[in-house]
Design an enzyme around this catalytic site. Sequence first.
Site, short mmCIF file in Angstrom:
data_model
loop_
_atom_site.label_atom_id
_atom_site.label_comp_id
_atom_site.label_asym_id
_atom_site.label_seq_id
_atom_site.Cartn_x
_atom_site.Cartn_y
_atom_site.Cartn_z
CG ASP A 35 -2.16 1.02 1.09
OD1 ASP A 35 -2.23 1.22 0.07
OD2 ASP A 35 -2.77 1.04 2.11
CD1 TRP A 40 7.37 6.86 -2.48
CD2 TRP A 40 7.11 6.83 -4.72
NE1 TRP A 40 8.84 6.95 -2.95
CE2 TRP A 40 8.57 7.17 -4.47
CE3 TRP A 40 6.57 7.05 -6.00
CZ2 TRP A 40 9.17 7.10 -5.60
CZ3 TRP A 40 7.40 7.07 -6.99
CH2 TRP A 40 8.93 7.30 -6.67
CG HIS A 52 0.15 2.06 -9.43
ND1 HIS A 52 0.14 1.49 -8.19
CD2 HIS A 52 -0.67 2.55 -9.95
CE1 HIS A 52 -1.07 1.81 -7.77
NE2 HIS A 52 -1.62 2.36 -8.73
CG ASN A 83 -7.30 -2.84 -6.30
OD1 ASN A 83 -6.29 -3.47 -6.12
ND2 ASN A 83 -7.90 -1.98 -5.32
CD GLU A 225 2.34 -12.90 16.09
OE1 GLU A 225 2.33 -11.66 16.60
OE2 GLU A 225 1.93 -13.86 16.74
#
Length: 258
Positions: A35, A40, A52, A83, A225
């Site tokens: 993600d 960015w 991307h 998406n 986890e």
Amino acid sequence: MKHFFRNEKNKPTDTTEILFNAAEKIPHHIAIIMDGNGRWAQKKFLPRIAGHKEGMNTVKKITKRASQIGVKVLTLYAFSTENWKRPDTEVSFLMQLPVDFFDTFVPDLIKENVKVQVIGFTDQLPLHTKKAVEQAIEDTKNNTGMILNFALNYGSRSEMLEATKQIAEQVKAGELAVEDINEVVFEQQLMTTTLGEYQDVDYMIRTSGEERISNFLLWQNAYSEFYFTKVLWPDFDEAALEQAIGVYQTRHRRFGGI
């Protein structure tokens, strides 16, 4: 160049020392929600597709490092069933990414002994995307190292619904008794069944600061986890992966026990 993990006191520790003394604490199956590509790009005043593209370069770096560390399966959430709601231009670019990625990276995957697999509803992908994926799978089928498992047009709820339908068909056909339905039977109908003993996720990582699963491997993540980092995916490098694994190594997995 040495690489370091962070130990429980948050002090750098030589990677080789960690791997030698605690190899059993390397997660067998790491799943990553990649993600932050759009944010960015926005921070750099670039179009989302630039994020991307840079994100795919990160995939290459993380794949190599995960393989070197000893990870058995690396599952990457590349494109979800949701998406498709994105702008057509962005979807088209995302569908071209696997073509460009495998065109340049398959030789490295072969060199690293990494095997490509894909989960998701690939029959709904554009033909050129589907062909690129199938070719990468074919080219790496004899590799015996880490499995690079792309979740492409994947949604966990849809996966479990399809698994339920397949089991229902077996019951309807008299091939399976209702009382014989158990977790093993159900897991055999999931898309990850080809991962065998590594079907369940040990460590789920999400970048960019968001803290949700987003319909990703809901069954397989039952006892994994979780690690959430504010680092945006294009900036998630080898050191960031090592730091994440360092955190994993400090945890005690109880699986419902004490």
